[in-house]
Scaffold this active site. Structure first.
Site, PDB file in Angstrom:
ATOM      1  NE  ARG A 148      -7.243   2.430 -11.282  1.00 33.65           N
ATOM      2  CZ  ARG A 148      -6.603   1.277 -11.393  1.00 33.65           C
ATOM      3  NH1 ARG A 148      -7.259   0.192 -11.799  1.00 33.65           N
ATOM      4  NH2 ARG A 148      -5.321   1.187 -11.111  1.00 33.65           N
ATOM      5  CE  LYS A 172      -5.623   4.595 -13.760  1.00 41.54           C
ATOM      6  NZ  LYS A 172      -4.656   5.518 -13.115  1.00 41.54           N
ATOM      7  CG  HIS A 244      -9.915   7.352  -6.533  1.00 43.19           C
ATOM      8  ND1 HIS A 244     -10.121   6.464  -7.569  1.00 43.19           N
ATOM      9  CD2 HIS A 244      -8.571   7.350  -6.298  1.00 43.19           C
ATOM     10  CE1 HIS A 244      -8.962   5.954  -7.948  1.00 43.19           C
ATOM     11  NE2 HIS A 244      -8.010   6.465  -7.194  1.00 43.19           N
ATOM     12  NE  ARG A 247      -8.043   2.564  -6.887  1.00 46.61           N
ATOM     13  CZ  ARG A 247      -7.644   1.393  -7.385  1.00 46.61           C
ATOM     14  NH1 ARG A 247      -8.455   0.346  -7.354  1.00 46.61           N
ATOM     15  NH2 ARG A 247      -6.436   1.258  -7.909  1.00 46.61           N
ATOM     16  CG  HIS A 270      -1.779   0.353  -7.146  1.00 43.25           C
ATOM     17  ND1 HIS A 270      -1.714   0.624  -5.799  1.00 43.25           N
ATOM     18  CD2 HIS A 270      -2.748   1.165  -7.646  1.00 43.25           C
ATOM     19  CE1 HIS A 270      -2.596   1.556  -5.496  1.00 43.25           C
ATOM     20  NE2 HIS A 270      -3.231   1.896  -6.594  1.00 43.25           N
ATOM     21  CE1 TYR A 279      -4.723   4.162  -0.262  1.00 52.23           C
ATOM     22  CE2 TYR A 279      -3.320   2.854  -1.702  1.00 52.23           C
ATOM     23  CZ  TYR A 279      -4.411   3.683  -1.519  1.00 52.23           C
ATOM     24  OH  TYR A 279      -5.186   4.035  -2.589  1.00 52.23           O
TER      25      TYR A 279
END
Length: 298
Positions: A148, A172, A244, A247, A270, A279
């Site tokens: 990110r 995150k 992004h 990514r 994730h 994806y």
């Protein structure tokens, strides 16, 4: 109306107890402040402890004229979180958004670039400038490690474990993960560190920050966006891309070349595999390959 006190307490909760990033917290608070502005403009004097579903519905209806369904869904989700916090702290007994449904948005597939597009972007960097060496190292790191943009600008020299072939990423919620980094990307980072960064007048507090601006401070997320958009314009790439996008391309190219979803999930950081599953939808041939390879009736 005394919203300020509760918003500040909520910010502290998001930071300390949930460990959310500064940018995420700002997005949550922005939606609450938007509600406060609506109340002020319509001369509605009511506290967050007394506001009801009817007033919230008026606000949502007003917002729906200005933003798309995806943004509406985000606002509703953010406000639900705020009022759930007030319930958690025993300030309220009910959530005024409990019966308000978010609009159906579908699942937006992320934009991706081909390997050729990414090579062209990086080839367009002017390496005659100090910033060029830095930019090449940054784009190579974004794409080869699937970071990110917030993770890129926060990357530290002490996070580089090149002998082991990994870098440590703080994602995150301050969750740490180790991501493999290829030798070519290591090489570009070392060129930048040893030939450019070494000669910068580094500001106090940024001694360990890997990528710096020309004044010796940490780069901003906006600056990375600008660098990538300028390169896209330079090569005539008619796509609306961002950091992004690199990514997304990282994950898509891994999947197309046979990587399993669980490994991609770990590298992307994730929390849920369902986030990574998006994806799969980018390349339908992947699903066909799975059937032909693994099903007993192939």
């Amino acid at each position: 109306m005394n919203w300020t006190r509760y918003i500040k307490d909520y910010q502290s909760y998001l930071k300390i107890e949930r460990g959310l990033s500064k940018n995420t917290i700002e997005n949550y608070v922005f939606d609450i402040e938007r509600l406060c502005l609506f109340l002020t403009q319509n001369q509605i004097e009511i506290s967050p402890l007394k506001i009801n579903e009817e007033t919230i519905q008026q606000f949502i209806y007003s917002v729906s004229k200005e933003v798309n369904a995806r943004s509406q869904a985000r606002i509703i989700s953010g406000l639900k979180s705020f009022f759930n916090y007030l319930i958690f702290e025993d300030y309220r007994n009910t959530n005024p958004l409990e019966l308000i449904d978010s609009p159906k948005t579908g699942r937006k597939l992320p934009d991706t670039l081909s390997v050729e597009d990414i090579d062209a972007l990086i080839a367009a960097i002017d390496l005659s400038s100090n910033e060029g060496e830095r930019n090449r190292a940054m784009l190579e790191t974004l794409y080869s490690c699937g970071l990110r943009v917030s993770e890129l600008v926060a990357l530290k020299i002490s996070d580089l474990f090149f002998e082991e072939g990994f870098i440590k990423i703080t994602g995150k919620g301050n969750k740490e993960r180790f991501v493999p980094i290829g030798e070519s990307t290591q090489k570009y980072i070392l060129i930048y560190v040893n030939s450019v960064r070494l000669h910068l007048n580094i500001k106090k507090g940024h001694e360990d920050t890997l990528f710096l601006n020309r004044r010796g401070s940490q780069l901003t997320r906006a600056m990375i966006f600008t660098i990538i958009k300028d390169l896209a314009f330079k090569i005539g790439l008619n796509k609306n891309i961002s950091p992004h996008t690199l990514r997304h391309s990282f994950a898509t190219h891994l999947l197309e070349n046979g990587a399993d979803l669980r490994s991609i999930q770990l590298m992307l950081g994730h929390e849920s595999i369902t986030t990574t599953e998006i994806y799969v939808h980018l390349d339908r041939t992947y699903l066909t390959q799975v059937i032909h390879t693994f099903h007993p009736r192939r």
